[in-house]
Design an enzyme around this catalytic site. Structure first.
Site, PDB file in Angstrom:
ATOM      1  CB  SER A   1       4.734   0.321   0.516  1.00  0.00           C
ATOM      2  OG  SER A   1       6.323   0.129   0.617  1.00  0.00           O
TER       3      SER A   1
ATOM      4  CG  HIS B   1       3.677  -2.059  -3.735  1.00  0.00           C
ATOM      5  ND1 HIS B   1       4.304  -1.078  -3.484  1.00  0.00           N
ATOM      6  CD2 HIS B   1       4.128  -2.381  -2.050  1.00  0.00           C
ATOM      7  CE1 HIS B   1       4.690  -0.897  -2.564  1.00  0.00           C
ATOM      8  NE2 HIS B   1       5.092  -1.687  -1.534  1.00  0.00           N
TER       9      HIS B   1
ATOM     10  CG  ASP C   1       3.964   1.326  -6.288  1.00  0.00           C
ATOM     11  OD1 ASP C   1       4.490  -0.282  -6.105  1.00  0.00           O
ATOM     12  OD2 ASP C   1       3.919   1.019  -5.591  1.00  0.00           O
TER      13      ASP C   1
END
Length: 735
Positions: free
Chosen positions: A513, A210, A133
Site C-alpha cells: 500500500s 491509511h 482508500d
C-alpha cells in the site's frame, strides 16, 4: 447491483451489468433507471409496491465508465433479473481489503536537484491524482495548498460534505476532491459499524490513517521537521508535491479496513467522469482470485475502463509474500507494484554483560535502559520469560517498574512500534540465539538497551520486502507480475490522529500500500511530461528503465526463507528509476485491441469480453497466443519446443535512432532476435521484431531468468525473460 425493501425479505447486494446501449448517454441512463424500477416492482409480483420504495432499493447506478446498477435482491430475485433480456451478469457484492523523508531522495527525485524529473514537470503541477482508500485527514499539513495555482480546468467536481467534514472548509487547491461511498458496504456488512473501538465517519474523513498516509506519499505538500518518535527526521512530501489530490473513500473501519466492490466500481465510475489523470488503488482481495472479466473484482473492471479513457491505474501486489503465486491485481492494464526497502534503517544496540553489543532493529525512542540481574531461572524456561509463537521467539524481561522484549525471527526489515514506548527489538535467529546462549550461561545476566538511531546510506542495502507478494500470476502466468518495485517499508507519511501508531501527525508504515503511491506519484510526473502517452507507454517506460541493482551497484536480495537474489517474480523488472523513465527511448505500447488479444488468448468467452470492453467482440477461430501480447516482458510458463514470440516497440526518443539487440538468455535456453538492429526515422516510428526461444535440454525445470536489451548508446531498454521448460506437465508447479 440491486437492494430490495418493499416489505419483502432483505437479500444481498448484487451487481447487475447490462449490455451496452447506443445513444445519447442521458437518454440511455433514463432508460436504465426506468428499467430498474420496473424490475424491482414486478420481479417478485409486488405490483402494489411504491415507486419510491423501488427507488430507495437501488444502491448505485454506473454511468460514466460502464453501464449497470448496484441494488439489493434475494437470491431468487437475482436469478429472475439474470434471466431478463439485455442483462449480461448479476453477481454478488464482494468485500476487498487494504493493502517520506528518505524514499524520494533514494529514488533520485531530490527537491534540491535542479535537473531531475521533479523539476522538469514543475513537481506535477496540473495533474490530478485520484486515490481509492480510507479517506483523508484534511487538517494534516501535507494538504496545505501554499504555492498551488488555480484548480486545473479539466476538474469537473468538488468535495462532498459529511460527518466532521465540511467541503468548503476542508478542501482547497491541494485537496480538490473528496467523496465517500458506503451504500454497497452497508448493504452486506455483518460487522458492527462505527463502534467505540472502531469509530468512523459518514464522510471522506479518515478514521484509519491509511488514505492519509498513501495520499502523502503520492502527492503531499512539503512539511519540514517531520519524524516519528524523532526517527527519520526530515522533510516529508509526495512524489508529485504540486499535483492535486482527489480522495474517493471506499474503505471503512471494520476489521482493519473493508471495501465493497459496489463502492469501488462507483468510485472508479465517478473518478473517470471527474477528470482524474492517475488513479492509485492500494486495495487487495482474497484468494482464489476472480478472473480479469469477473465483476466480483471491482478493481480489475474499474481499472480497465479507466485505462480505456487514458487513465493509468496503479495497484499494490498485496502483502501475502514471500509465497509464490501470491501476487494480486494481475490484469495487464494495471501497473502492479512490489515493495522494497530503502537505504535507511533504525539500528538499536543491545549490550550484553559480556560487553558484546548486538545491533537489532526497532522504533524505540526512549532513554538507555540497564537490566541488571534479569529475573527468572536462566537455564530452564522461562529464561526471564521465553515464548515461541508464529515462528518467532520472544525473549522478555518484566520487573515491577520496567520491561522489554527481544523478538527473534526470520530475517526481515519490516518493523512496527510497540505501544507507549515499550522497547521491543527485532533480531534474526542467529543473533537471537547468541542472546539466548548468554542468558543461559549465567545466573545473573545483564542487558543494556540503547535508543534507536536513524542510519542512512552505506552499508544499508536494498531488498524486496518479506511480505511483498510474489509472482507468477495465478490467473495468467505468461503475463509477468508484479511489474515494478518501489519503497514500501517503514515509510514516513502523515496519518490520522486515530491511528494508534501516529506521533505528531506522522507514522512509519509498511506494505505494498505504501509502495503503490510511490509509483503513482512518479506516473503523475510522467503524465505531466508526456501528456499524450498511453497508460501502457507509461508502464513500459517504468519497467524498461528500472534498476536491477541498488543505488551503489550492489545486488538486490529478496527477503524470505532463505534470502535469495531477487528475480522478476519478486520485483518485476526492478526498482523504479524515475529519471530514466522520463526518457526511455523505446516503449512497448498497447491499446484496447491489444488487451482484447490478451483476453481472447487467456480463453475468456466472447460475451464476457464484449461486456468488459463495451463493444461486440468475437475472438478469432484460431486461438491467439498470450505470448504475443505486447507486454514489456517475456514469460513462458511451459516451453517444450522452439517458440517464436512477437513484440513491437515505438520510438519516443530522437527521431533518427538505431538500436542493437543484446540477449541474455535464461540458463538452459537459447534465444535469437530478428532483426537484431532497429532503425527509426521520420517515417518509421514502430518496428516489429521476433524472439525465437528454444530449450537446450529436455527436462522439466523451474523458472530461469534472462533479459532482452535494446541499446542505442544513450538509452538502455531492458525487459525480463522468464522461462520454465516442461517436457511433460508436472504434478507440482516447479517455481
Amino acid at each position: 447491483m440491486v437492494e430490495h425493501d418493499m416489505s419483502l425479505d432483505m437479500g444481498s447486494t448484487y451487481l447487475w451489468l447490462k449490455k451496452p446501449e447506443i445513444g445519447k448517454k442521458e437518454r440511455v441512463n433514463m432508460r436504465l433507471h426506468s428499467l430498474i424500477k420496473v424490475v424491482l416492482l414486478t420481479v417478485n409480483g409486488c405490483l402494489s409496491c411504491s415507486k419510491e420504495a423501488a427507488s430507495e432499493a437501488m444502491v448505485y447506478s454506473y454511468e460514466h465508465g460502464f453501464s449497470g446498477f448496484a441494488a439489493k435482491l434475494t437470491d431468487s430475485q437475482a436469478q429472475k433479473v439474470a434471466d431478463l433480456p439485455g442483462v449480461v451478469h448479476v453477481i454478488p457484492n464482494r468485500l476487498h481489503k487494504l493493502q517520506t523523508t528518505r524514499s524520494w531522495d533514494y529514488l533520485g527525485l531530490s527537491s534540491q536537484s535542479p535537473s531531475n524529473l521533479l523539476h522538469k514537470t514543475n513537481m506535477g503541477d496540473g495533474i490530478i491524482m485520484g486515490l481509492l482508500d480510507t479517506g483523508v485527514w484534511p487538517e494534516s499539513e501535507v494538504f496545505n495548498d501554499e504555492g498551488h495555482g488555480p484548480i486545473p480546468f479539466h476538474w469537473k467536481v468538488g468535495c462532498v460534505s459529511g460527518e466532521r467534514f465540511n467541503a468548503t472548509r476542508d478542501c482547497n487547491r491541494k485537496l480538490i476532491g473528496a467523496r465517500w461511498y458506503i451504500d454497497g458496504f452497508l448493504a452486506d456488512n455483518e460487522q458492527p459499524f462505527n463502534t467505540t473501538e472502531n469509530p468512523d465517519n459518514l464522510s471522506p474523513r479518515d478514521a484509519i490513517g491509511h488514505g492519509t498516509h498513501t495520499s502523502t506519499i503520492a502527492g503531499g505538500s512539503f512539511v519540514a521537521n517531520s519524524s516519528y518518535l524523532s526517527l527519520g527526521l526530515g522533510v516529508v512530501r509526495g512524489g508529485a508535491p504540486r499535483a492535486r489530490i482527489a480522495m474517493y473513500k471506499v474503505c471503512w473501519n471494520v476489521v482493519a479496513g473493508q471495501c465493497a466492490s459496489a463502492d469501488i466500481l462507483k468510485a472508479f465510475d465517478e473518478a473517470i467522469h471527474d477528470g482524474v489523470d492517475v488513479l492509485s488503488v492500494s486495495l487487495g482481495s482474497d484468494f482464489p482470485l476472480f478472473s480479469d472479466v469477473d465483476e466480483h473484482d471491482g478493481v480489475a473492471i474499474g481499472s480497465f475502463h479507466a485505462m480505456a479513457k487514458g487513465i493509468p491505474v496503479v495497484c499494490g501486489a498485496s502483502n501475502d509474500g514471500p509465497l509464490a503465486q501470491s501476487v494480486q491485481n494481475t490484469a495487464p492494464w494495471i501497473i502492479t507494484v512490489a515493495a522494497s526497502t530503502i537505504d535507511r534503517s533504525f539500528p538499536t544496540p543491545i549490550r550484553l554483560g559480556t560487553n558484546m553489543t548486538i545491533l537489532g532493529q526497532a522504533m524505540f525512542p526512549g532513554k538507555e535502559i540497564d537490566f541488571i540481574g534479569v529475573p527468572g531461572d536462566s537455564r530452564t524456561p522461562p529464561y526471564s520469560s521465553w515464548l515461541k509463537r508464529n515462528g518467532k521467539c520472544f525473549i522478555s524481561c518484566k520487573s515491577s517498574w520496567r520491561s522489554w522484549v527481544i523478538i527473534a525471527r526470520n530475517p526481515s526489515n519490516e518493523l512496527a512500534p510497540c505501544s507507549n514506548g515499550f522497547p521491543c527489538i527485532i533480531v534474526d535467529w542467529e543473533l537471537g540465539t547468541e542472546i539466548l546462549f548468554y542468558i543461559r550461561s549465567t545466573s545473573s545476566p545483564t542487558v543494556k538497551l540503547s535508543p534507536s538511531k536513524t542510519l542512512v546510506g552505506k552499508p544499508v542495502s536494498t531488498k524486496i520486502a518479506y511480505f511483498s507478494s510474489r509472482g507468477p500470476s495465478s490467473i495468467a502466468p505468461a503475463s509477468l507480475k508484479p511489474d515494478i518495485a518501489a519503497p514500501g517499508v517503514s515509510v514516513l507519511a502523515a496519518s490520522s490522529p486515530l491511528d494508534p501508531f501516529m506521533d505528531g501527525g506522522f507514522a512509519l508504515h509498511s506494505g505494498t500500500s505504501m509502495a503503490t503511491p510511490h509509483i503513482s506519484g512518479i506516473v503523475a510526473l510522467l503524465k505531466a511530461l508526456h501528456p499524450s502517452w498511453s497508460p501502457a507507454a507509461i508502464k513500459s517506460a517504468l519497467v524498461t528503465t528500472a534498476w536491477r541493482t541498488g543505488p551503489l551497484g550492489e545486488p538486490i536480495f529478496a527477503e524470505g526463507s532463505p534470502w535469495k537474489l531477487a528475480d522478476p517474480f519478486d520485483y518485476g523488472r526492478g526498482i523504479v528509476n524515475p529519471n530514466k523513465a522520463a526518457e526511455p527511448g523505446l516503449v512497448y505500447d498497447m491499446g484496447t485491441s491489444d488487451y482484447i488479444h490478451y483476453l481472447c488468448a487467456v480463453g475468456y468467452n466472447n460475451s464476457a469480453i464484449s461486456q468488459l470492453v463495451e463493444q461486440p467482440t468475437i475472438c478469432p477461430n484460431t486461438k491467439l497466443s498470450i505470448l504475443d501480447v505486447n507486454l514489456p516482458s517475456i514469460t513462458i510458463p511451459n516451453l517444450r519446443k522452439s517458440t517464436t514470440i512477437t513484440r513491437k516497440v515505438t520510438n519516443v526518443g530522437p527521431l533518427n535512432s538505431m538500436y542493437k539487440a543484446i540477449i541474455e538468455p535464461p540458463l538452459g535456453i537459447s534465444a535469437t532476435v530478428r532483426p537484431d538492429i532497429l532503425a527509426f526515422n521520420s517515417t518509421t516510428k514502430t518496428i516489429t521484431f521476433t524472439v525465437e526461444v528454444s530449450p537446450t535440454h529436455q527436462v522439466n525445470t523451474g523458472y530461469c531468468f534472462g533479459s532482452l536489451i535494446w541499446m542505442d548508446g544513450v538509452h538502455t531498454v531492458s525487459i525480463p525473460i522468464s522461462v520454465r521448460t516442461q517436457m511433460i506437465q508436472s504434478y507440482v508447479d516447479d517455481n
